[in-house]
Structures are given as structure tokens and as C-alpha cells.
Design an enzyme around this catalytic site. Structure first.
Site, PDB file in Angstrom:
ATOM      1  N   ASP A 168      47.339  50.428 -40.959  1.00 19.69           N
ATOM      2  CA  ASP A 168      48.220  50.516 -42.056  1.00 19.69           C
ATOM      3  C   ASP A 168      49.351  49.652 -41.774  1.00 19.69           C
ATOM      4  O   ASP A 168      50.090  49.708 -40.569  1.00 19.69           O
ATOM      5  CB  ASP A 168      48.555  51.720 -42.400  1.00 19.69           C
ATOM      6  CG  ASP A 168      49.593  51.886 -43.486  1.00 19.69           C
ATOM      7  OD1 ASP A 168      49.240  51.570 -44.700  1.00 19.69           O
ATOM      8  OD2 ASP A 168      50.594  52.515 -43.200  1.00 19.69           O
ATOM      9  N   GLU A 181      45.749  45.672 -42.577  1.00 19.05           N
ATOM     10  CA  GLU A 181      46.446  45.531 -43.943  1.00 19.05           C
ATOM     11  C   GLU A 181      47.884  44.762 -43.635  1.00 19.05           C
ATOM     12  O   GLU A 181      48.877  45.315 -43.317  1.00 19.05           O
ATOM     13  CB  GLU A 181      46.829  47.006 -44.108  1.00 19.05           C
ATOM     14  CG  GLU A 181      47.320  46.995 -45.709  1.00 19.05           C
ATOM     15  CD  GLU A 181      48.666  47.746 -46.041  1.00 19.05           C
ATOM     16  OE1 GLU A 181      48.970  47.818 -47.176  1.00 19.05           O
ATOM     17  OE2 GLU A 181      49.288  48.338 -44.910  1.00 19.05           O
TER      18      GLU A 181
END
Ligand code: GLC
Length: 577
Positions: A252, A294
Site C-alpha cells: 500500500d 500500489e
């Protein structure tokens, strides 16, 4: 293992050798790896060995991902097992539950403010539930992806709480500035992620006697990755979950890890090195586990996360957010040239990497990822269009960085015009195109039954909740029985996925050639020889002649292809015979 360690420390030395804690941390990292390697189960080792022979295992034509919030899809982790038949019938092979780890109390940014990396959110279940789920999935030939929120912890996390209580070592896990002038000097070069609801990149914390770096919300404290202890802790977290049975990690907010004064502190070379180092650490213990970066950035800035120029093995997957945004641009403007351009520029060369292809996810569509490829005023118009300015789309504007087109929120079905007669055709055009481009597709919960926007008055003040609805199981069950508003969406989705699974040419690693001799159409050849599939999509408003010689059929519907491609039509052409 020795080779992986050499590569790991070779990557880490230049980052950390000047740090006083490095000699100690170096040893600790070695211990973390040795302990995790010993703990890896025979079953997971067997999976590693199997995947060594198929380094892009996630890129097979029958690998379809599905991303969802556990509570909104199935209530609990244990409840997920009861929903597996739904996913299997759809053709899903990889589950991506959004963060399941214990988030901070109250608003936790959908779980992205992690209070404990090793515990499951109590309302969702327990660690044993996740272990059981992973084992069950593996038994079915399926896989589990999990978020690893690398850039920040919740303010509730024990490290942050210790720092607030004066623990000097844990204070060193975060980036804390003592001086307001320093804050101003750093800010001069930084962007803002949430300019409307969380402006700025620092949060004043009187108990710290300073400002803590908070790129996202004030309760998400950025970790200081220039401290080798942070690397060791997060590697340990990855190995912990890898040994529980997780098959892939979504890294993330990957771009934000390393910060340097005078830069925008995103996508720095040191950040790419950190991703490669996490990879090397995993290779020593769990080589079959994939990393998904990401990085919602311009394509040129995303590439180094999967295919660094120096050939290092880094992440295996990255969101192809440029192509995703380009698909929506094409739908709004009728011009698919930019999709072709991006696909042509981003053919991957390594044997173990693939793009993650998608249409929607839990976040907004960030148009500025196309800066430099699409003119700024055009992106503004597209953003307005999807916010409902006169067209079919029923989305909303999300936050805008100064000088950038506001991003867009909304469920896929609403963005293609839920109520309109042509909504399903638009969905078909987008989905059939996305599924034929090189990558591992990831679906987003609810799109398969055309769920529209969902206004939840209890949701936090963050417009992304518009597209985070609870799964509508009555609608889903009716759709499965061929009834109600979701029926056509579901049968279309299932059909495309099933046909894809039967086409080796749609493997992520099959050859890709974008043709530019058919203006007005997107034409992409996949694979070769008898198995070749040619994607032909007409995003424009005029019929176009079929740009193929010889005898072809449409593999989706298993019928001949018309010589004139009507507006909005898409085919996967396959040679007859
Ligand atoms: C990622 C997540 C997003 C979250 C942010 C901060 O971009 O996808 O939902 O708000 O990270 O963790």
C-alpha cells in the site's frame, strides 16, 4: 538462501550503512529471516516449488482477482468461506480482501490505519480464521492477497503510542520535525493527498513536541524508512503473513516510503530499492509469494516498481492505473488511441512480472496519472464528465491537488450510466477490452451485478465511500437465477471470464502487439499462431471496417464477426478452423 541474503544486504548496505543502528539491525534481519525460514510449513514450501516453475503464476488466463471489504461482502473472515461458491462460479481465483488487520478505533481509513499488523480486526475474526481461509483456498487452487500498509501506522499503534509516551527508540520509527520552519521548508516540495479533508503533510502533536509526518490522514503516521529497524519490522510482518499462507501482498502507498528534502518524496530510487529488498527478503523464505505495488502514478513512475532498469527483481505486479484511466477517457471521448499508446509503451519483459488490470477499485480514479499524455484541460473536461456534467455518467468529484483535474468517485455501474439503456454495452466494452489486455485482472466487489453508488450517511467524511457499498446478496441471488437488474451484468461477467480462461493467448505473458493501421479502433494482437486473439474495440461513434483478412470468428459469442464494427462493439477475434 545465501544468494538471496547476498542480494538483500547488497541492496540494503548503501541505504543504511551510515546509520548507527545498522550493524545491530543487520544481524537482526538475518535472525528474522532464519526464524521465518524454519517456520515455513511443508505445504507452503511445496507451493513455492510449484510456482518456481511458473514465475508469473498470477498471469494465467484463468487467474481473476476480486477485491472487497470483508465486512461488506461476507460479514466476517469465516463467513467468506460461505461466499466462495459465488466467487468460484464467477471464475475468481485470487481473493483480495481490503485490510483485515486491526485498524484504529473509529475512522480507520477503511482499515488503512493499522493499529496491529499481526492481529485481525476483532469484528472480522481471528488469525486462525485467516489461516483456515488460506488453507481452504489453496485446496481449491485459489490464492489470497493481503494488504501490507508499509508507509504508515495508525496513531493508535503501539509504536506511535510509545513515541507519544517518550520512548526514544519508537520515536525514531517516525519522521518527527521539531521546528515549524522545517515543516514549511519540506512542504514547499510536497503534494497533498487529501487537500480538502487533510491538507498538508504534517500534524502537530504537542506530546511529541513537534510535527509528525502524515502524508494521508492526521491519524496515519508515516514510518521513517531511513531507519533500518523499520525495514526489519516490516519485513518481519510480511514473513509472518507469508507463513500464515498469504500468496501476495499489496504494498500500500508504495511511492511514499523514502523521503528526501528538496524532492516531492515520492518514487525516489531508494524507495525502489526498498521494494527490491523486501522482495529479496521474501525470496529467502517464501519465493512463491508475489508483491503487488500500489503506485498510482504516471506510467513512467510505476515501471521501476516492477521492472527496474538495472534488472533487479522487485514487485511482480503493479496496478496499471494509466490504462485504467485511459479506458475511462476512451469511453468519454470516443478516442482509444491513448490506450493503445500506453499498452505499447508498457510491454513487460521479465518472465515474472505482470500488470494488474482493473476498471474500478475502492479508491478514486486519479486523472493526473495521465498528465503529459492527455492535455490538462481535456482531463478537466473528463473529470467534469464523470461528475455528471451532461453525459451518461453519475459519479462525483473527489479531491483535487492544485493544478490537477479532480479525481472521480462512483461505482462502475453509475459511471457507465446505470439507468440508461446503453449502460450494459458500455460495461461490456470496458470489461472485454480490459480482460484482453496483458495483465492479471482484478474485479471490484459488486461490479459483477452492476451495483450503483451507495450513499451511507454513517460513512466517514470521505467521498470514496460512495463506491464502497455492502454486497447486495438478494440482488446477487436473483441475478444468479437470471432475474432482476443484476442478471445481465452477471451473465456477461461470467461469460467473459469463462471464455478468457480458455484462451492461452490472453495469458499475461503472451505476446502483445498494438496495431496502428486501423484508425478509430483499438486493435491489439495477443499470442501467436493458431491461438492468436485479436482484440478489436470500437470506442468511437462511427462504424469501422473490420481490419482483419481471412476467416475469423468472435471467441466471446462464438459466432462470425460482422465486416463492419458498430460503435461500442468489441470482439476477441480468433481464426476459424
Ligand atoms: C492507499 C489505499 C487508500 C488509502 C491510502 C492510505 O492508497 O488504497 O484507500 O486511503 O493508501 O493508506
Amino acid at each position: 538462501m545465501i544468494e538471496d541474503l547476498r542480494s538483500l544486504f547488497g541492496l540494503l548496505e548503501p541505504l543504511y550503512q551510515a546509520h548507527p543502528a545498522w550493524p545491530v539491525e543487520r544481524d537482526r534481519i538475518g535472525q528474522v529471516l532464519a526464524t521465518a525460514a524454519e517456520a515455513r510449513s511443508p505445504a507452503l514450501r511445496a507451493l513455492d516449488a510449484d510456482r518456481a516453475a511458473r514465475p508469473a503464476w498470477f498471469g494465467a488466463p484463468d487467474m481473476i482477482g476480486y477485491s472487497f471489504y470483508v465486512d461488506r461482502f461476507a460479514g466476517t473472515v469465516a463467513g467468506l468461506q460461505g461466499r466462495l461458491p459465488w466467487l468460484e462460479t464467477l471464475g475468481v481465483r485470487l481473493l483480495h480482501p481490503l485490510p483485515m488487520t486491526r485498524g484504529q478505533a473509529g475512522d480507520s481509513d477503511g482499515g488503512f490505519a493499522v493499529a496491529d499488523y499481526r492481529a485481525i480486526e476483532p469484528a472480522l475474526g481471528s488469525l486462525d480464521d485467516v489461516r483456515a481461509l488460506a488453507t481452504d483456498l489453496h485446496g481449491r487452487g485459489m490464492a489470497l492477497a493481503m494488504d501490507c500498509v508499509l508507509n504508515h501506522t495508525a496513531r493508535d499503534h503501539a509504536w506511535a503510542q510509545a513515541a507519544l509516551a517518550g520512548d526514544v527508540e519508537k520515536r525514531g520509527y517516525y519522521r518527527i520535525l521539531d521546528d515549524a520552519d522545517d515543516v514549511t521548508a519540506w512542504e514547499a516540495d510536497l503534494d497533498e493527498v487529501f487537500p480538502d479533508t487533510a491538507p498538508g503533510n504534517f500534524t502537530h502533536e504537542p506530546a511529541l513536541g513537534g510535527w509528525v509526518w502524515t502524508s494521508f490522514y492526521p491519524f496515519q503516521w508515516d514510518l521513517d524508512w531511513s531507519n533500518p529497524a523499520v525495514f526489519r519490522e516490516m519485513l518481519d510482518v510480511l514473513l509472518f503473513w507469508a507463513n500464515v499462507g498469504v500468496d501476495a501482498f499489496r504494498l500500500d502507498s508504495a511511492p511514499y516510503l523514502w523521503k528526501r528534502r528538496g524532492t516531492v518524496s515520492r518514487n525516489l530510487p531508494e524507495t525502489h530499492t526498498l521494494v527490491a529488498a523486501l522482495r529479496a527478503g521474501l525470496d529467502a523464505v517464501a519465493p512463491g509469494v508475489a508483491l503487488l505495488a500500489e503506485a498510482i502514478e504516471r506510467t513512467a513512475d510505476v515501471l521501476p516498481y516492477i521492472e527496474p532498469q538495472d534488472g533487479t527483481r522487485a514487485a511482480q505486479l503493479a496496478y496499471h492505473n494509466g490504462v485504467m484511466a485511459a479506458l475511462w477517457v476512451a469511453l468519454a471521448t470516443g478516442d482509444a488511441a491513448i490506450i493503445g499508446e500506453l499498452v505499447r509503451d508498457t510491454v513487460l519483459t521479465r518472465a515474472d512480472t505482470a500488470w494488474l488490470s482493473y476498471l474500478r477499485c475502492h479508491d478514486d480514479i486519479i486523472w493526473s496519472a495521465l498528465n503529459g499524455r492527455v492535455a490538462a484541460d481535456e482531463l478537466d473536461r473528463i473529470s467534469d464528465f464523470y461528475a455528471g456534467a451532461g453525459g451518461f455518467a453519475d459519479g462525483r468529484r473527489f479531491q483535487a491537488r492544485p493544478g490537477a483535474a479532480p479525481s472521480t468517485v462512483g461505482m462502475l455501474a453509475s459511471l457507465v450510466g446505470t439507468q440508461g439503456a446503453r449502460a450494459l454495452d458500455r460495461y461490456r466494452l470496458l470489461l472485454a477490452t480490459m480482460l484482453a489486455l496483458p495483465g492479471m485482472p482484478m474485479l471490484y466487489m459488486g461490479d459483477e451485478i452492476g451495483l450503483p453508488n451507495h450513499v451511507d450517511p454513517a460513512a466517514p467524511d470521505d467521498a470514496r465511500w460512495l463506491h464502497r457499498p455492502p454486497m447486495d446478496w438478494p440482488r446477487a441471488d436473483a441475478a444468479a437465477a437470471g432475474e432482476g437488474p443484476g442478471a445481465q451484468w452477471l451473465s456477461l461477467t461470467r461469460r467473459l471470464i469463462a471464455v478468457r480462461a480458455s484462451l492461452p493467448a490472453l495469458d499475461a505473458k503472451a505476446a502483445t502487439m498494438v496495431r496502428d493501421d486501423a484508425p478509430g479502433l483499438l486493435v491489439v494482437e495477443r499470442g501467436s499462431g493458431d491461438e492468436m486473439i485479436v482484440l478489436v474495440a470500437n470506442f468511437g461513434e462511427r462504424p469501422q471496417p473490420l481490419p482483419l483478412d481471412g476467416d475469423w470468428k468472435d471467441a466471446i459469442e462464438d459466432r462470425p464477426i460482422a465486416r463492419l464494427i458498430a460503435p461500442g462493439c468489441v470482439f476477441w477475434a480468433k481464426r476459424r478452423g
